[in-house]
Design an enzyme around this catalytic site. Structure first.
Site, mmCIF file in Angstrom:
data_model
loop_
_atom_site.group_PDB
_atom_site.id
_atom_site.type_symbol
_atom_site.label_atom_id
_atom_site.label_comp_id
_atom_site.label_asym_id
_atom_site.label_seq_id
_atom_site.Cartn_x
_atom_site.Cartn_y
_atom_site.Cartn_z
ATOM 1 N N ASP A 78 0.819 -1.216 0.000
ATOM 2 C CA ASP A 78 0.000 0.000 0.000
ATOM 3 C C ASP A 78 0.848 1.259 0.000
ATOM 4 O O ASP A 78 0.493 2.275 0.590
ATOM 5 C CB ASP A 78 -0.952 0.009 1.202
ATOM 6 C CG ASP A 78 -0.214 -0.109 2.528
ATOM 7 O OD1 ASP A 78 1.018 -0.322 2.512
ATOM 8 O OD2 ASP A 78 -0.869 0.005 3.585
ATOM 9 N N ASP A 128 10.354 -2.839 13.459
ATOM 10 C CA ASP A 128 10.796 -1.462 13.244
ATOM 11 C C ASP A 128 11.228 -0.793 14.544
ATOM 12 O O ASP A 128 12.226 -0.062 14.584
ATOM 13 C CB ASP A 128 9.720 -0.646 12.531
ATOM 14 C CG ASP A 128 8.349 -0.789 13.165
ATOM 15 O OD1 ASP A 128 8.159 -1.686 14.009
ATOM 16 O OD2 ASP A 128 7.444 -0.004 12.810
#
Length: 454
Positions: free
Chosen positions: A297, A374
């Site tokens: 996306d 992350d």
């Protein structure tokens, strides 16, 4: 026999020979078509008076005429009732006729040879045209969209003295050929693009479509799919053909999800699997020195790959103290950024479109986390004082509104980040200011010289 009767027969025979001679000359004149300077009758030569049957017929007529002349000459030589003067003149005339007809035969043969050479030349040109058309069609098949098509008609003037009556050839090549792709750069041939996807095929289509417009030829693409969504599989199959036509090899790998894990854990494990697949070069001729990471996306800018190529050398320079390069600015909202050529160093990992080197991956892969990859990457123990390069104006745009791991709680914020619209030629931009020894000095100077507010 009475002399007067003999004279009468001789005159009748003479008139008959002259009549036959006139008819023969007329036939040769009729069948012999002069060469046209404009070359407008090539096919007439193929189907008219120059085929083998006509030449054979002419030769038979000439042979018959020579036999008649020989017999007639012999008869006159043996005759004792004709004037030697008259006989001599008649024989000279007949010999002249034979000589002229021999010239006609020679001319016909020369004409036949010339026409044969023209036919061979024409056939050779047409054969080359067909071969070229087949080569172009083979090269373009599967790599040009259905919107480009048509045919080219090869008509007259394909060679000297070849006229407009040559049949048209429909060789079915595109009327507009795309420009040849630029040569593969060393950056492209040693970089792999990695795209993570799950079950949003419509998002993946938008992302792949944007990538296909700007990806350099020679760069490999790895699409890592989590799960078995059929719509995603179909999209990958379709775009695999597109990228192959652009000069990019596509590998589709699948990650099997584990049960009982939350979304962030599943995502982290998928990331570890996909990065390992992208850097795996066993049995392949090329070696991947760096990987660019995207998700299903994320849309990219026009200069997305040019940007990464411009800073790739610094990423792999140990003296620069870099851990990764990102295309995303967490603070790149509209109204707060404006310089599309400005890059900065940061100690915070932005993500959302980033590049990692093989050396860093080999360091991180043995301890890759089970979840929250992350946040893990931002921890000091992993970062080790290393920094990240990012642009002022983002080179990626996160457009996902549904089905994300975070349940799209950040979508409103992410929508405000501005995507760069300028195709910057990064090869012309001096990035010397980003060098660590230069950047740190200038950064300290600006901080120390800043005016206190509030």
């Amino acid at each position: 026999m009475h002399p007067s009767t003999c004279s009468t027969l001789k005159l009748k025979h003479l008139f008959l020979l002259l009549f036959l001679f006139t008819i023969t000359i007329t036939k040769f004149t009729t069948y012999r078509t002069p060469r046209s300077s404009s070359g407008s009758n090539a096919n007439a030569g193929l189907r008219g008076g120059y085929d083998e049957d006509m030449i054979r017929l002419k030769k038979e007529e000439i042979k018959s005429l020579r036999a008649d002349l020989t017999l007639t000459s012999g008869g006159y030589k043996s005759s004792q009732h004709s004037s030697q003067l008259v006989d001599s003149k008649l024989l000279d005339s007949w010999r002249d006729a034979v000589t002229e007809r021999d010239d006609i035969i020679k001319s016909l043969r020369l004409e036949e040879i010339r026409r044969g050479e023209e036919i061979k030349e024409l056939e050779g040109r047409l054969s080359l045209s067909k071969m070229s058309a087949e080569t172009v069609n083979d090269g373009m098949r599967g790599s040009i969209g259905s919107g480009v098509g048509g045919s080219v008609n090869v008509d007259a003037n394909v060679g000297p003295n070849v006229g407009a009556n040559v049949p048209n050839l429909d060789v079915s090549v595109p009327t507009i050929l795309p420009p040849p792709p630029p040569p593969t750069s060393s950056f492209a041939s040693t970089t792999t693009l990695l795209i993570f996807t799950y079950k949003r095929s419509d998002y993946l289509t938008r992302t792949l479509n944007a990538i296909s417009k700007v990806i350099p030829p020679g760069m490999d693409v790895v699409i890592s799919q989590d799960g078995d969504d059929k719509g995603v599989e179909s999209t990958i199959i379709d775009f695999k053909k597109v990228f192959q036509g652009l000069g990019n090899e596509v590998r589709h790998v699948k990650h099997k999800q584990k049960k009982g894990e939350n979304g962030y854990q599943l995502l982290s494990q998928h990331y570890g699997f996909g990065l390992a697949a992208a850097f795996a070069d066993e049995g392949r001729e090329r070696v991947t020195e760096r990987v660019i990471v995207l998700e299903e996306d994320i849309e990219v800018s026009l200069d997305f790959f040019k940007y990464f190529e411009a800073v790739g050398g610094m990423l792999e320079d140990d003296g620069e103290g870099l851990m990764a390069v990102s295309a995303w600015n967490d603070n790149g909202m509209k109204g707060f950024v404006e310089d599309e050529r400005k890059l900065v160093r940061s100690d915070f990992f932005p993500g959302l479109g980033w590049m990692i080197s093989r050396a860093i991956w080999l360091e991180l892969s043995p301890k890759w986390p089970r979840g929250y990859w992350d946040d893990w990457l931002r921890e000091p123990v992993q970062r080790k004082g290393r920094e990240f390069i990012r642009p002022e104006v983002s080179r990626t745009f996160h457009f996902g509104q549904k089905g994300g791991t975070s349940n799209n709680v950040y979508s409103k914020y992410l929508d405000s980040i501005m995507l760069n619209k300028v195709d910057v030629e990064w090869g012309d931009v001096d990035l010397g200011y980003l060098r660590k020894e230069v950047y740190d000095v200038e950064f300290r100077r600006r901080v120390e010289g800043a005016r206190k507010v509030g």
